[in-house]
Design a protein around this motif. Structure first.
Motif, PDB file in Angstrom:
ATOM      1  N   ASN A  52       0.830  -1.205   0.000  1.00 21.50           N
ATOM      2  CA  ASN A  52       0.000   0.000   0.000  1.00 21.50           C
ATOM      3  C   ASN A  52       0.863   1.252   0.000  1.00 21.50           C
ATOM      4  OD1 ASN A  52      -2.760  -0.734  -0.093  1.00 21.50           O
ATOM      5  ND2 ASN A  52      -2.724  -1.362   2.053  1.00 21.50           N
ATOM      6  N   GLY A  53       1.924   1.229   0.783  1.00 21.41           N
ATOM      7  CA  GLY A  53       2.810   2.380   0.827  1.00 21.41           C
ATOM      8  C   GLY A  53       3.508   2.626  -0.490  1.00 21.41           C
ATOM      9  N   LEU A  54       3.974   1.557  -1.125  1.00 22.16           N
ATOM     10  CA  LEU A  54       4.620   1.682  -2.432  1.00 22.16           C
ATOM     11  C   LEU A  54       3.656   2.258  -3.472  1.00 22.16           C
ATOM     12  CD1 LEU A  54       6.517  -1.714  -2.605  1.00 22.16           C
ATOM     13  CD2 LEU A  54       7.581   0.537  -2.634  1.00 22.16           C
ATOM     14  N   ALA A  55       2.461   1.704  -3.466  1.00 20.63           N
ATOM     15  CA  ALA A  55       1.479   2.151  -4.448  1.00 20.63           C
ATOM     16  C   ALA A  55       1.142   3.619  -4.277  1.00 20.63           C
ATOM     17  CB  ALA A  55       0.221   1.284  -4.350  1.00 20.63           C
ATOM     18  N   ALA A  56       0.949   4.047  -3.024  1.00 20.10           N
ATOM     19  CA  ALA A  56       0.589   5.439  -2.767  1.00 20.10           C
ATOM     20  C   ALA A  56       1.737   6.381  -3.062  1.00 20.10           C
ATOM     21  CB  ALA A  56       0.154   5.595  -1.309  1.00 20.10           C
ATOM     22  N   GLY A  57       2.941   5.970  -2.712  1.00 24.64           N
ATOM     23  CA  GLY A  57       4.070   6.884  -2.806  1.00 24.64           C
ATOM     24  C   GLY A  57       4.691   7.005  -4.176  1.00 24.64           C
ATOM     25  N   TYR A  58       4.650   5.940  -4.929  1.00 23.33           N
ATOM     26  CA  TYR A  58       5.328   5.941  -6.222  1.00 23.33           C
ATOM     27  C   TYR A  58       4.371   5.829  -7.399  1.00 23.33           C
ATOM     28  CZ  TYR A  58       9.738   5.557  -3.729  1.00 23.33           C
ATOM     29  OH  TYR A  58      10.822   5.808  -2.916  1.00 23.33           O
ATOM     30  N   GLY A  59       3.082   5.979  -7.135  1.00 25.62           N
ATOM     31  CA  GLY A  59       2.123   5.982  -8.228  1.00 25.62           C
ATOM     32  C   GLY A  59       1.970   4.646  -8.922  1.00 25.62           C
ATOM     33  N   LEU A  60       2.095   3.556  -8.176  1.00 27.72           N
ATOM     34  CA  LEU A  60       1.974   2.230  -8.774  1.00 27.72           C
ATOM     35  C   LEU A  60       0.509   1.813  -8.868  1.00 27.72           C
ATOM     36  CD1 LEU A  60       4.812   0.333  -6.871  1.00 27.72           C
ATOM     37  CD2 LEU A  60       4.950   1.564  -9.050  1.00 27.72           C
ATOM     38  N   ASP A  61       0.144   1.291  -9.995  1.00 29.38           N
ATOM     39  CA  ASP A  61      -1.214   0.792 -10.188  1.00 29.38           C
ATOM     40  C   ASP A  61      -1.195  -0.710  -9.916  1.00 29.38           C
ATOM     41  OD1 ASP A  61      -3.739   0.108 -10.943  1.00 29.38           O
ATOM     42  OD2 ASP A  61      -3.494   0.617 -13.073  1.00 29.38           O
ATOM     43  N   MET A  62      -1.582  -1.093  -8.715  1.00 30.71           N
ATOM     44  CA  MET A  62      -1.496  -2.499  -8.333  1.00 30.71           C
ATOM     45  C   MET A  62      -2.537  -3.358  -9.019  1.00 30.71           C
ATOM     46  SD  MET A  62       1.183  -2.626  -6.615  1.00 30.71           S
ATOM     47  CE  MET A  62       1.032  -4.382  -6.283  1.00 30.71           C
ATOM     48  N   SER A  63      -3.505  -2.742  -9.687  1.00 36.35           N
ATOM     49  CA  SER A  63      -4.477  -3.546 -10.432  1.00 36.35           C
ATOM     50  C   SER A  63      -3.831  -4.257 -11.615  1.00 36.35           C
ATOM     51  CB  SER A  63      -5.632  -2.665 -10.913  1.00 36.35           C
ATOM     52  OG  SER A  63      -5.194  -1.724 -11.878  1.00 36.35           O
ATOM     53  N   GLN A  64      -2.642  -3.838 -12.001  1.00 34.11           N
ATOM     54  CA  GLN A  64      -1.906  -4.528 -13.060  1.00 34.11           C
ATOM     55  C   GLN A  64      -1.362  -5.868 -12.582  1.00 34.11           C
ATOM     56  OE1 GLN A  64       0.967  -2.183 -15.329  1.00 34.11           O
ATOM     57  NE2 GLN A  64       0.159  -0.324 -14.368  1.00 34.11           N
ATOM     58  N   TYR A  65      -1.208  -6.011 -11.278  1.00 36.50           N
ATOM     59  CA  TYR A  65      -0.525  -7.182 -10.740  1.00 36.50           C
ATOM     60  C   TYR A  65      -1.420  -8.060  -9.873  1.00 36.50           C
ATOM     61  CZ  TYR A  65       3.154  -3.828 -11.868  1.00 36.50           C
ATOM     62  OH  TYR A  65       3.942  -2.900 -12.508  1.00 36.50           O
ATOM     63  N   LEU A  66      -2.427  -7.482  -9.237  1.00 34.52           N
ATOM     64  CA  LEU A  66      -3.236  -8.220  -8.278  1.00 34.52           C
ATOM     65  C   LEU A  66      -4.595  -8.611  -8.857  1.00 34.52           C
ATOM     66  CD1 LEU A  66      -2.606  -6.193  -4.988  1.00 34.52           C
ATOM     67  CD2 LEU A  66      -1.371  -8.185  -5.856  1.00 34.52           C
ATOM     68  N   ASN A  67      -5.096  -9.744  -8.406  1.00 30.27           N
ATOM     69  CA  ASN A  67      -6.449 -10.153  -8.782  1.00 30.27           C
ATOM     70  C   ASN A  67      -7.458  -9.452  -7.863  1.00 30.27           C
ATOM     71  OD1 ASN A  67      -6.352 -11.583  -6.339  1.00 30.27           O
ATOM     72  ND2 ASN A  67      -5.774 -13.506  -7.344  1.00 30.27           N
ATOM     73  N   ALA A  68      -8.728  -9.737  -8.067  1.00 33.45           N
ATOM     74  CA  ALA A  68      -9.768  -9.047  -7.295  1.00 33.45           C
ATOM     75  C   ALA A  68      -9.626  -9.288  -5.786  1.00 33.45           C
ATOM     76  CB  ALA A  68     -11.152  -9.466  -7.789  1.00 33.45           C
ATOM     77  N   PRO A  69      -9.412 -10.543  -5.330  1.00 33.11           N
ATOM     78  CA  PRO A  69      -9.213 -10.744  -3.892  1.00 33.11           C
ATOM     79  C   PRO A  69      -7.977 -10.011  -3.361  1.00 33.11           C
ATOM     80  CG  PRO A  69      -9.748 -12.818  -4.956  1.00 33.11           C
ATOM     81  CD  PRO A  69      -9.507 -11.831  -6.063  1.00 33.11           C
ATOM     82  N   GLY A  70      -6.929  -9.941  -4.177  1.00 35.01           N
ATOM     83  CA  GLY A  70      -5.732  -9.228  -3.754  1.00 35.01           C
ATOM     84  C   GLY A  70      -5.983  -7.743  -3.567  1.00 35.01           C
ATOM     85  N   LEU A  71      -6.702  -7.147  -4.492  1.00 34.26           N
ATOM     86  CA  LEU A  71      -7.021  -5.722  -4.378  1.00 34.26           C
ATOM     87  C   LEU A  71      -7.916  -5.464  -3.173  1.00 34.26           C
ATOM     88  CD1 LEU A  71      -7.640  -4.872  -8.143  1.00 34.26           C
ATOM     89  CD2 LEU A  71      -5.679  -4.170  -6.741  1.00 34.26           C
ATOM     90  N   GLU A  72      -8.837  -6.394  -2.915  1.00 38.25           N
ATOM     91  CA  GLU A  72      -9.731  -6.224  -1.769  1.00 38.25           C
ATOM     92  C   GLU A  72      -8.951  -6.312  -0.458  1.00 38.25           C
ATOM     93  OE1 GLU A  72     -12.026  -7.002   1.601  1.00 38.25           O
ATOM     94  OE2 GLU A  72     -10.782  -8.575   0.694  1.00 38.25           O
ATOM     95  N   ARG A  73      -7.994  -7.221  -0.384  1.00 37.76           N
ATOM     96  CA  ARG A  73      -7.201  -7.368   0.834  1.00 37.76           C
ATOM     97  C   ARG A  73      -6.331  -6.139   1.074  1.00 37.76           C
ATOM     98  NH1 ARG A  73      -8.664 -10.838   4.626  1.00 37.76           N
ATOM     99  NH2 ARG A  73      -6.696 -11.901   5.047  1.00 37.76           N
ATOM    100  N   LEU A  74      -5.786  -5.602   0.006  1.00 36.89           N
ATOM    101  CA  LEU A  74      -4.981  -4.389   0.148  1.00 36.89           C
ATOM    102  C   LEU A  74      -5.828  -3.235   0.662  1.00 36.89           C
ATOM    103  CD1 LEU A  74      -2.454  -3.833  -2.778  1.00 36.89           C
ATOM    104  CD2 LEU A  74      -2.018  -4.493  -0.421  1.00 36.89           C
ATOM    105  N   GLU A  75      -7.011  -3.100   0.116  1.00 38.40           N
ATOM    106  CA  GLU A  75      -7.884  -2.004   0.524  1.00 38.40           C
ATOM    107  C   GLU A  75      -8.300  -2.158   1.984  1.00 38.40           C
ATOM    108  OE1 GLU A  75      -9.681   1.641   0.030  1.00 38.40           O
ATOM    109  OE2 GLU A  75      -8.305   0.560  -1.290  1.00 38.40           O
ATOM    110  N   SER A  76      -8.642  -3.361   2.375  1.00 35.81           N
ATOM    111  CA  SER A  76      -9.084  -3.570   3.752  1.00 35.81           C
ATOM    112  C   SER A  76      -7.945  -3.374   4.742  1.00 35.81           C
ATOM    113  CB  SER A  76      -9.681  -4.970   3.916  1.00 35.81           C
ATOM    114  OG  SER A  76      -8.700  -5.975   3.698  1.00 35.81           O
ATOM    115  N   ALA A  77      -6.698  -3.624   4.312  1.00 34.46           N
ATOM    116  CA  ALA A  77      -5.550  -3.427   5.203  1.00 34.46           C
ATOM    117  C   ALA A  77      -5.381  -1.963   5.593  1.00 34.46           C
ATOM    118  CB  ALA A  77      -4.275  -3.942   4.534  1.00 34.46           C
ATOM    119  N   LYS A  78      -5.899  -1.056   4.790  1.00 33.06           N
ATOM    120  CA  LYS A  78      -5.785   0.373   5.105  1.00 33.06           C
ATOM    121  C   LYS A  78      -6.584   0.757   6.347  1.00 33.06           C
ATOM    122  CE  LYS A  78      -5.266   1.655   0.216  1.00 33.06           C
ATOM    123  NZ  LYS A  78      -5.895   2.397  -0.922  1.00 33.06           N
TER     124      LYS A  78
END
Length: 421
Positions: A272-298
């Motif tokens: 989450n920190g990498l994505a926010a700080g360096y403008g990374l679009d994690m949807s290129q790498y993560l599936n739907a459950p992965g994106l959901e887990r990242l969001e909930s970790a916030k």
């Protein structure tokens, strides 16, 4: 050694079992992390007006946006209050792109008269270990609820007569995603918290008094980064020394241990920190459950650790590879290289402490950072703790920290051991 410091050591050793239990959850870090503030609010957190930055920030880094009195409790039942003056701060600092941002924190000044060497009470820029990503996890908020687990260590510093200022870091308390483990942003936040403490009126603190830095785990990374950056970013500070325990100087090496472990949540914090700080679009790498887990970790604090334990990132990526396999590829490779600590000679003497049997941050990582500093001509003391595990290393770190800080403020020459690192 003063009687206050001997008392602080005895209290720390007596509390060792409790500290180990608490810090097994709280003091662990994650992996790579990043830099600029995201604009979206962290889910599940109410926006407290104090933490909302104004449209225009003050002119200089370390300038105070606003402050307010607070009560800092030393226990969750709110039975024991810190016996001194506690102030919540919002101050200006700089993000990874050099842009001004507002960060919150807390300043604690003991009510007792400072009786140590010199005329001015020293200030410790204290960098807290991993708290979480939700705004409610911020040290300045947790301290007001008696749930800040590092209050035990902070109390020892206060008992020695030092003032302590804790930063909440970027995006922890204030709007945006917490830029977890970004060395530059965390270093700036620590240094500017000290500036803010020196500039706050009515504290009795000297504007040019002695300063030291301290932290463990994520805080060890932040204090080490601040030590590196002080010479260029805050050269006016009278920095006497730094103490950095269990430093995650090489984030890639640490991340490999976290994936699928008890501490899987912290890998989520890192991404989450990498994505926010360096403008990374994690949807290129993560599936739907992965994106959901990242969001909930916030919306989690370290107390939510067990809900994410033993989560393997290969189950969260589109191609089934673990996230750590991406770290050798761009853009991750450059981001992790930029996060490396050990490439700049610290301005002042430095103590580095690491457990030989650290189960989260490899001992070799901390030792290599110390060696890198030695190679650059720094005055480094490297202390190997024989107490096993990452949590277990916290008490030896604190005991060594107290003696080291006392010697720095007395002006004694540090006994470096670079020859053995």
């Amino acid at each position: 050694m003063t009687s206050l410091q001997r008392g602080s050591r005895r209290r720390a050793l007596a509390l060792a079992p409790l500290l180990a239990a608490v810090l097994a959850i709280g003091s662990s870090l994650g992996a790579p992390q990043a830099a600029t503030a995201a604009t979206a609010a962290v889910p599940g957190d109410d926006a407290i007006p104090f933490y909302q930055p104004p449209a225009t920030l003050p002119a200089a880094n370390g300038d105070i946006v606003r402050s307010e009195p607070m009560t800092w409790y030393l226990d969750p039942l709110k039975v024991t209050r810190f016996p001194g003056k506690a102030t919540r701060l919002l101050y200006r600092t700089t993000d990874n792109d050099g842009q001004p941002i507002a960060v919150s924190g807390a300043l604690l000044v003991p009510s007792t008269t400072y009786t140590g060497p010199g005329a001015s009470r020293p200030i410790i820029g204290y960098a807290a270990g991993t708290q979480g990503m939700a705004d409610r996890c911020a040290p300045s908020r947790a301290g007001g609820e008696g749930t800040e687990y590092e209050s035990l260590f902070v109390s020892g510093l206060l008992a020695a007569g030092y003032a302590v200022v804790l930063t909440d870091y970027q995006g922890l308390g204030t709007p945006g995603v917490h830029t977890y483990m970004n060395r530059r942003v965390q270093g700036h936040a620590v240094l500017d918290s000290v500036r803010a403490a020196q500039r706050l009126p009515g504290t009795g603190l000297a504007p040019n008094g002695p300063v030291a830095l301290a932290g463990y785990s994520q805080g060890g990374g932040a204090s080490a980064a601040a030590a590196e950056l002080a010479g260029s970013y805050a050269p006016e500070l009278d920095l006497k020394g730094s103490v950095s325990g269990a430093v995650p100087a090489d984030l890639a090496a640490t991340a490999k241990i976290l994936d699928g472990s008890l501490y899987s949540l912290f890998l989520g914090y890192a991404v989450n920190g990498l994505a926010a700080g360096y403008g990374l679009d994690m949807s290129q790498y993560l599936n739907a459950p992965g994106l959901e887990r990242l969001e909930s970790a916030k919306d989690t604090c370290v107390t939510d650790l067990l809900s994410y334990s033993f989560m393997t990132s290969r189950d969260l990526t589109k191609d089934g590879r673990p996230l750590t396999e991406y770290f050798g590829e761009e853009p991750f490779r450059s981001v992790l290289a930029d996060s490396r600590i050990g490439t700049i000679k610290p301005k002042a003497p430095a103590l580095v402490v690491h457990s030989l049997a650290d189960d989260i941050i490899p001992y070799s990582v901390g030792k290599r950072m110390a060696s890198d500093w030695c190679d650059r001509g720094a005055r480094v003391t490297f202390h190997t703790s024989l107490v096993p595990t990452h949590a277990g290393g916290t008490v030896p770190n604190f005991v060594a920290e107290m003696a080291y800080l006392d010697a720095r403020f007395r002006g004694w020459a540090p006994l470096t051991n670079c020859w053995a690192v």
